[in-house]
Scaffold this active site. Structure first.
Site, PDB file in Angstrom:
ATOM      1  NE  ARG A 108      -3.691   0.660   1.835  1.00 26.38           N
ATOM      2  CZ  ARG A 108      -4.964   0.491   2.496  1.00 26.38           C
ATOM      3  NH1 ARG A 108      -5.296   1.295   3.650  1.00 26.38           N
ATOM      4  NH2 ARG A 108      -5.914  -0.084   1.982  1.00 26.38           N
ATOM      5  CG  HIS A 135      -8.173   0.021  -2.769  1.00 28.34           C
ATOM      6  ND1 HIS A 135      -7.425  -0.974  -2.407  1.00 28.34           N
ATOM      7  CD2 HIS A 135      -8.937   0.696  -1.698  1.00 28.34           C
ATOM      8  CE1 HIS A 135      -7.644  -1.296  -1.360  1.00 28.34           C
ATOM      9  NE2 HIS A 135      -8.371  -0.507  -0.687  1.00 28.34           N
ATOM     10  CD  GLN A 138     -12.856  -1.888  -0.635  1.00 28.83           C
ATOM     11  OE1 GLN A 138     -12.227  -1.717   0.106  1.00 28.83           O
ATOM     12  NE2 GLN A 138     -14.067  -2.314  -0.531  1.00 28.83           N
ATOM     13  CG  ASP A 227     -13.671   6.368  -0.546  1.00 31.47           C
ATOM     14  OD1 ASP A 227     -13.411   6.175   0.702  1.00 31.47           O
ATOM     15  OD2 ASP A 227     -12.724   6.406  -1.270  1.00 31.47           O
ATOM     16  CB  CYS A 267     -14.037   1.325   0.083  1.00 29.17           C
ATOM     17  SG  CYS A 267     -13.670   2.897   0.332  1.00 29.17           S
ATOM     18  NE  ARG A 295     -10.077  -5.230   0.423  1.00 30.25           N
ATOM     19  CZ  ARG A 295      -9.236  -4.134   0.878  1.00 30.25           C
ATOM     20  NH1 ARG A 295      -9.799  -3.192   1.641  1.00 30.25           N
ATOM     21  NH2 ARG A 295      -8.055  -4.298   0.858  1.00 30.25           N
TER      22      ARG A 295
HETATM   23  N1   CP Z   1     -10.995  -0.396   2.489  1.00 25.22           N
HETATM   24  C1   CP Z   1      -9.879  -0.180   3.106  1.00 25.22           C
HETATM   25  O1   CP Z   1      -8.877  -0.377   2.077  1.00 25.22           O
HETATM   26  O2   CP Z   1      -9.746  -0.129   4.400  1.00 25.22           O
HETATM   27  P1   CP Z   1      -8.285   0.078   5.171  1.00 25.22           P
HETATM   28  O3   CP Z   1      -7.725   1.064   4.848  1.00 25.22           O
HETATM   29  O4   CP Z   1      -8.728   0.045   6.427  1.00 25.22           O
HETATM   30  O5   CP Z   1      -7.117  -0.850   4.752  1.00 25.22           O
HETATM   31  N1  NVA Z   2     -10.064   6.941  -1.035  1.00 28.66           N
HETATM   32  C1  NVA Z   2      -9.578   6.302   0.044  1.00 28.66           C
HETATM   33  C2  NVA Z   2      -9.863   4.865   0.153  1.00 28.66           C
HETATM   34  C3  NVA Z   2      -9.605   4.060   1.587  1.00 28.66           C
HETATM   35  C4  NVA Z   2      -9.881   2.595   1.484  1.00 28.66           C
HETATM   36  C5  NVA Z   2      -8.271   6.463   0.600  1.00 28.66           C
HETATM   37  O1  NVA Z   2      -7.437   6.381  -0.438  1.00 28.66           O
HETATM   38  O2  NVA Z   2      -7.783   6.994   1.611  1.00 28.66           O
END
Ligand code: CP
Ligand code: NVA
Length: 309
Positions: A108, A135, A138, A227, A267, A295
């Protein structure tokens, strides 16, 4: 990698429709196995996964770590202060070291280029656990959730309400592989990346719309999706974004306009009272927790595919 049957999972449209559907079918199968209490299916036995997190996480971290463990493997969490990719050490060096210890890497990161570099230099599969651009894990979990609740994704209308961000880019790329109707309703100036939108429309698979009228957009939706308005890395813009996104909160009124068949998805993490009301999060049509659960199951199937298992 390819010669060894190993595949990265970086963008949904790197794969054909058949492959995406096959991964989703596998997710259903392995989910049933895990939910039945079966603990003898251990395809990842003897394997290790390095998980690099430059950003915070609950779902991604816990679902990857737990899923990999339940199928026999061992996962290592490497937090923002451990590797400091790009700061303490160059991404290409991180990639070439980690792949000598681990069978698979999940990361990530902020810059999308970082995940591309990891994939380029690592000799093991690299899985995208979110970048500033997309993502994909997701959206695979979301697709699985829609299939479970509606029966299929093909032909459904998914209306995303809010910022044209990484989540939207993955929806666009899914709609360029699987035929469904994807609408992104966002304030002017917060549209998704124009090149990605163009590419998805050009693919000619799903019906894609980017609009600014949210009430019109949600009519007849099968799914209304939301989101956060300020993603990770944009938290200092939260105040300004709250003003810019007035009218884009998913509330009970908007869900009524969407119609009786509409599910609500998010999400997560959600900021209740900001992009979505508490009432919508808790409503019977909200499927955010089955969505979060998926997930793990979607990612297990993605990892099986990546490792050629
Ligand atoms: N939806 C998602 O990716 O959650 P986290 O940021 O908690 O991993
Ligand atoms: N758009 C959000 C998604 C989190 C899972 C972010 O990037 O923070």
């Amino acid at each position: 990698k390819a010669e060894l049957g190993l595949k990265d999972f970086l963008h949904i449209d790197d794969f054909e429709k058949e492959t995406i559907l096959k991964i989703l079918d596998r997710a259903k199968e392995v989910k049933a196995l895990i939910k039945s209490g079966e603990r003898t299916y251990l395809p990842f036995k003897g394997k290790t996964m390095a998980m690099i997190f430059a950003k915070p996480s609950m779902r991604t971290r816990v679902s990857f770590e737990t899923g990999f463990h339940l199928l026999g493997g061992h996962a290592l969490y490497l937090g923002p202060n451990d590797i400091q990719m790009g700061k303490r050490e160059e991404t290409r060096d991180v990639a070439r070291v980690l792949c000598r210890y681990n069978d698979i890497i999940m990361a990530r990161v902020f810059a999308h280029q970082d995940i591309l570099d990891l994939a380029k230099y690592a000799t093991v599969p690299v899985i995208n656990g979110l970048t500033d651009f997309n993502h994909p894990c997701q959206i695979m979990a979301d697709a699985l959730t829609i299939i479970e609740h509606i029966g299929q994704l093909e032909g459904t209308k998914v209306v995303y309400v809010g910022d044209g961000n990484n989540i939207v880019h993955s929806w666009l790329l899914l709609a360029s592989v699987i035929p469904f109707h994807f609408v992104c309703a966002c304030p002017k100036g917060f549209e998704p990346d124009a090149r990605t939108t163009k590419k998805a429309i050009k693919a000619g698979v799903g019906k894609i719309e980017i609009v600014n009228d949210v009430k019109e957009a949600v009519k007849g939706a099968d799914v209304v999706y939301s989101d956060v308005w300020a993603s990770m890395g944009q938290k200092d813009e939260a105040e300004y974004r709250r003003k810019a996104f007035q009218g884009f909160q998913v509330d009970e009124e908007l869900m009524k306009i969407a119609g009786p068949k509409a599910y609500f998805m998010h999400c997560l993490p959600a900021e209740r009272g900001v992009e979505v009301t508490d009432g919508v999060m808790e409503a019977p049509y909200s499927i955010v927790f089955p969505q979060a659960e998926n997930r793990m199951h979607a990612q297990n199937a993605i990892m099986l595919h990546a490792l050629g298992l």
